[in-house]
Scaffold this motif. Structure first.
Motif, PDB file in Angstrom:
ATOM      1  N   ARG A 641      11.643  12.713 -50.255  1.00 51.32           N
ATOM      2  CA  ARG A 641      10.982  12.637 -48.736  1.00 51.32           C
ATOM      3  C   ARG A 641      11.305  11.791 -47.967  1.00 51.32           C
ATOM      4  O   ARG A 641      11.789  10.634 -48.468  1.00 51.32           O
ATOM      5  N   CYS A 652       0.560   9.776 -41.472  1.00 51.77           N
ATOM      6  CA  CYS A 652       0.303  10.831 -41.795  1.00 51.77           C
ATOM      7  C   CYS A 652      -0.203  11.091 -42.551  1.00 51.77           C
ATOM      8  O   CYS A 652      -1.978  11.940 -42.954  1.00 51.77           O
ATOM      9  N   VAL A 720       0.340  25.820 -40.180  1.00 50.15           N
ATOM     10  CA  VAL A 720       1.778  26.232 -40.826  1.00 50.15           C
ATOM     11  C   VAL A 720       2.822  26.457 -39.189  1.00 50.15           C
ATOM     12  O   VAL A 720       1.997  28.046 -39.211  1.00 50.15           O
ATOM     13  N   GLU A 764       2.153  21.191 -41.336  1.00 48.30           N
ATOM     14  CA  GLU A 764       3.166  21.699 -41.695  1.00 48.30           C
ATOM     15  C   GLU A 764       3.845  22.097 -40.446  1.00 48.30           C
ATOM     16  O   GLU A 764       3.737  23.281 -40.076  1.00 48.30           O
ATOM     17  N   SER A 797       3.677  16.442 -41.587  1.00 44.52           N
ATOM     18  CA  SER A 797       4.792  16.841 -42.571  1.00 44.52           C
ATOM     19  C   SER A 797       5.992  17.893 -41.889  1.00 44.52           C
ATOM     20  O   SER A 797       5.597  18.743 -40.979  1.00 44.52           O
ATOM     21  N   ARG A 821       6.953  27.253 -52.375  1.00 47.13           N
ATOM     22  CA  ARG A 821       5.843  26.837 -52.006  1.00 47.13           C
ATOM     23  C   ARG A 821       4.591  28.300 -52.303  1.00 47.13           C
ATOM     24  O   ARG A 821       4.040  27.630 -52.985  1.00 47.13           O
ATOM     25  N   ARG A 827       6.483  20.121 -51.545  1.00 46.00           N
ATOM     26  CA  ARG A 827       7.392  20.592 -50.220  1.00 46.00           C
ATOM     27  C   ARG A 827       8.436  19.574 -50.455  1.00 46.00           C
ATOM     28  O   ARG A 827       9.358  20.376 -50.422  1.00 46.00           O
ATOM     29  N   CYS A 914      12.457  16.800 -45.729  1.00 42.84           N
ATOM     30  CA  CYS A 914      12.017  16.664 -46.076  1.00 42.84           C
ATOM     31  C   CYS A 914      11.090  15.502 -45.224  1.00 42.84           C
ATOM     32  O   CYS A 914      10.988  14.311 -45.885  1.00 42.84           O
TER      33      CYS A 914
END
Length: 918
Positions: A641, A652, A720, A764, A797, A821, A827, A914
């Motif tokens: 990531r 974050c 999301v 996300e 994210s 997921r 992720r 990501c």
């Protein structure tokens, strides 16, 4: 408060009764140095406004005159805090404009403008460039009254004050243009000298001559050597006239200019020039002592340091720089402190005195950051950092050379993504509170301009789909360009009103131990890249240790320049050719970054990497870098990531509210095929809706629903958010990068980065669109993309893309990702597995999807007979049928490929990355 008001009144009385006599007023100021601060300036402003509002015109005029005289006195007061003295002076000259306007009191107004220009010209707080421009404006205001014919002497004095400001402007911009060029300034000096002649105005004649000498010393010019000789001649001419006893200060200023000229001199013997420069500086110090004129004393110490440095006498030079820094501290005089400390650091670095270099650069960095905190304009804050980024680079290298790896890493982190960090910090301030009315009004203007741009774009919409999804260097038509400029100005005002930019909060840099706390697992490592002029350093940070891997010789030109020539430019100019070269480019890049050695020497036992790229490395799909093992990619060996900086990763983590949601309560939202031209995106949306039982009210499907307003409402409701439609990166103007929505509307990066976009509930975001993390980082390593825009808005994210992606491959990848997921993978795990699935996806697997799509297409053909043509139901059927028919054609195109694995090439699967948390 009462005590300060009493002091203010005492000062005004003494100023009035003594006719502004320094000998009477200065002792009172000397006895109250502790009260002459910014609070005093603020109180003076409020007291004056209240007084003028309640008094008769005659009394107000009298008091305004007294305040004007006090402003002159405090502006010239050499004791106490000079920065605060000048702030008080500025307040004096600004508040009296309430009384002395240009129509009724032209002479008094012109005097106040002249004095205001003097104060801004010498101002220490704020941004030097902004101060200089304000001074120039004030002087030009004065010249509206002071014509050469009617006010000859005042005109000459104002021009005298303008000359050094324009000289500084030339020196800063490194170019000559219009009024600011050297020849014109020399002409102005000569015109003024016709008024301030040697015999009638000796002191002013000396000032102009010294201005001329400074011009010849400091202005870039092809005939620099000859100009330095002219400067020396002028200084000698002045010294031949001056009486040291009667004009001691002017004599000292001339000696200072003489020193500068000899230090820079090209002609003559080098040692002799050095001796003459040092002697001239020492002569100047006979007047500018540390006790009486500490500020100028420190400037002379810095100049002496330069002379010794230029002679190769590093130890003596460093000692003089330290003497300057005793006065020019980073908290009181950041600009002067930066100059001396950078000189110290560079001199020590060149001589290999690493510890001394680190001390110098440490002060310089503090000075840079103090200067940024004094400036409200975000563009200027960014510019200040860009102008000084080399200090951070030198600091990192000095720390590495000294074996201080921890400190090198901390400073490399401290230098990057400052703009993003500021934006995220300031947006977070609004999470629990109301947006101030002034900001709200500006945001409204911003949105209205955006709507105008969207409308203009729609009227000039291109039929070329590639141009809609490729990064754009193209110039927009004049109407759009004008609107964008206007919108940028409003955006700048929004940011200027923001508390973080006003210095009301401070974002402190992270220490190594604080960064290590961001690493959740012992088998996770942060790989932080940092390119200097000569090398690329890779810091490997684990929970309990830090190591360094250096790619020697892979510096700014050899690595970053190579990436630009072989990756970015081919992508921009010849996409098909770029596609065919991806593998070979990534192979060479893996060799340049010594990926194989990095793994064997530093990454044993590591399973997850958090990458902090630097500069153009932000554009690289690290997951597709070969490891040196047979057919193995870096993304096969490690979960990967990204984060723009560790500071942003911490933001974050602080925002992480995922614990407040469980798997059942998470709400999903999709934005699908916003322009009705991506059948694969429709298919993608349908699949996701089936997997997560997404209700229709949380799905924006096609141009009838996927408007910018609906998008914004959806983004504020769900945890999301999945976007599958067109997007466009603007490398030439990052804030205009956009998510393309219905009817030519869009959501731009600039919008995402304003306080009105507060999406604190977002867990996300998946930007299943082209180029959502494509950007060219600034010198400060700020990567401004749609992906980082969502991080600023509140997401913890973001999954995004590095280039223009294939629509069918993207749809499949997204489906695979969400399947992973659903199985409980985090992720980066889901990303890794989805990439592997897409690479290993066969034509046989594709045939299974084709059968499903074909069956649905036939079913829809049957449905055609159920509804009369023109009915709502018939139109819905027709729209869905067209989508499946187009999707069918895309699948058949892939089936005609000769490869068994149609999506095995990295350009299909490696673009997805990501950012943020796991």
């Amino acid at each position: 408060m009462r005590e300060v008001i009493d002091l203010l009144l005492q000062i005004l009385v003494k100023t009035s009764h003594s006719s502004a006599d320094k000998k009477i007023v200065y002792p009172l100021l000397q006895d109250n140095l502790d009260k002459l601060d910014l609070n005093f300036a603020d109180l003076l402003r409020r007291w004056s406004k209240n007084y003028f509002a309640g008094e008769s015109p005659d009394k107000a005029q009298t008091v305004a005159g007294i305040i004007s005289n006090f402003g002159t006195l405090i502006g010239q007061f050499p004791q106490g805090n000079l920065a605060s003295n000048l702030e008080i002076a500025i307040v004096c000259f600004e508040v009296i404009e309430i009384i002395f306007n240009s129509e009724e009191y032209p002479r008094e107004w012109a005097i106040s403008k002249l004095n205001l220009g003097n104060a801004y010209g010498n101002r220490i707080y704020g941004d030097p460039i902004e101060n200089r421009e304000k001074a120039i404006i004030a002087y030009h205001d004065a010249l509206k009254i002071y014509s050469c014919e009617e006010y000859t002497r005042e005109w000459a004095e104002t021009q005298t004050n303008l000359i050094p400001l324009y000289s500084a402007k030339i020196k800063k911009t490194k170019r000559d243009d219009n009024y600011v060029n050297l020849d014109k300034l020399v002409s102005i000096c000569n015109a003024v000298l016709e008024i301030f002649t040697q015999d009638r105005f000796t002191e002013k004649w000396v000032v102009i001559k010294n201005n001329l000498a400074s011009l010849y010393c400091d202005t870039p010019h092809p005939n620099r050597s000859n100009n330095l000789e002219l400067a020396i001649d002028i200084c000698n001419e002045v010294l031949g006239v001056l009486n040291k006893e009667s004009l001691f200060e002017e004599w000292a200023n001339t000696q200072m200019n003489m020193g500068i000229a000899y230090d820079k001199r090209v002609q003559g013997d080098r040692q002799e020039n050095f001796n003459l420069a040092v002697q001239a500086y020492q002569n100047s110090l006979k007047f500018y002592t540390r006790e009486n004129y500490p500020f100028t004393y420190a400037i002379l110490q810095n100049n002496l340091g330069n002379a010794y440095r230029d002679q190769g006498l590093a130890t003596s030079a460093i000692n003089y720089y330290w003497l300057a820094l005793e006065i020019h501290t980073h908290t009181a005089y950041p600009n002067e402190s930066l100059r001396a400390s950078r000189n110290l650091g560079n001199t020590a670095f060149k001589s290999g005195y690493w510890d001394e270099a680190i001390k110098g650069y440490s002060i310089a960095i503090k000075a840079v950051e103090t200067s940024r905190s004094w400036v409200k304009s975000e563009s200027r804050r960014q510019k200040i950092l860009e102008e000084s980024i080399g200090i951070y680079e030198s600091m990192v290298q000095a720390c590495i050379n000294a074996g201080q790896i921890e400190k090198a890493f901390e400073y490399s982190e401290r230098s990057r993504s400052k703009r993003l960090v500021d934006l995220m910090a300031s947006n977070d301030l609004y999470q629990s509170g109301e947006i101030p009315p002034v900001v709200q009004e500006l945001l409204q203007q911003y949105e209205e301009l955006q709507q105008k741009i969207d409308k203009e774009r729609q009227s000039h919409k291109s039929d070329n789909n590639r141009s809609q999804t490729r990064a754009a260097f193209q110039a927009y038509n004049e109407a759009i360009a004008s609107l964008e400029t206007e919108k940028q100005q409003v955006w700048e005002k929004v940011r200027r009103e923001d508390p973080v930019l006003a210095g009301e909060i401070q974002v402190n840099p992270l220490s190594l131990s604080e960064i290590q706390k961001l690493i959740e697992q012992p088998n996770t490592a942060i790989l932080s890249f940092y390119t200097t002029n000569s090398d690329t350093h890779i810091f490997i940070v684990q929970k309990n240790q830090i190591t360094l891997h250096t790619c020697t010789g892979q510096g700014l030109e050899t690595l970053q320049g190579w990436i630009n020539q072989n990756w970015l430019l081919p992508y921009m100019n010849d996409y098909k050719r770029w596609e065919t070269q991806i593998n070979s480019i990534l192979r060479e890049l893996a060799e340049r970054l010594q990926i194989s050695e990095l793994i064997s020497q530093h990454l044993q036992g590591i399973e997850e990497l958090i990458l902090v790229p630097h500069l153009l490395l932000h554009q690289i799909p690290f997951t597709a870098l070969p490891t040196g093992e047979y057919q193995e990619y870096l993304g096969d060996k490690f979960l990967i990531r990204y984060t723009p900086s560790c500071q942003i990763l911490e933001f974050c983590k602080q925002r992480d509210s995922v614990g407040t949601f469980n798997g059942i309560s998470l709400q999903y939202g999709t934005v699908e095929d916003a322009e009705d031209n991506l059948p694969c995106a429709r298919f993608e949306g349908e699949k996701l809706a089936q997997m997560y039982n997404i209700p229709l009210e949380n799905r924006l499907i096609g141009s009838s629903q996927a408007t910018s307003n609906n998008y914004r409402q959806l983004a504020q409701q769900v945890q999301v958010l999945h976007s599958c439609h067109h997007a466009q990166s603007r490398l030439d103007n990052p804030l205009e990068s956009q998510l393309k929505l219905a009817y030519g509307s869009s959501i731009t990066l600039g919008q995402l980065m304003t306080p009105s976009w507060r999406l604190s509930q977002l867990v996300e975001v998946f930007l299943s669109c082209c180029e959502t993390n494509l950007g060219t980082p600034s010198l400060t390593d700020d990567i401004l993309t749609l992906s980082t825009g969502f991080l600023c808005a509140g997401a913890i994210s973001v999954v995004s893309t590095l280039w223009s992606v294939n629509d069918l491959a993207t749809a499949l990848f997204s489906i695979f990702y969400y399947q992973q997921r659903q199985e409980g993978k985090n992720r980066p795990e889901a990303l890794q597995q989805a990439q592997i699935q897409l690479r290993e996806f066969t034509k046989l697997d594709l045939n299974k999807i084709f059968q499903e799509v074909e069956a649905r297409e036939k079913e829809l053909i049957v449905n055609r007979k159920k509804y009369p043509s023109g009915s709502i139901e018939h139109e819905q059927w027709k729209c869905e049928y067209n989508m499946y028919a187009k999707l069918n054609r895309r699948i058949k195109e892939i089936e005609n490929y000769t490869q068994q694995f149609p999506f095995s090439d990295p350009h299909y699967w490696a673009a997805f990355i990501c950012h943020g948390l796991r």
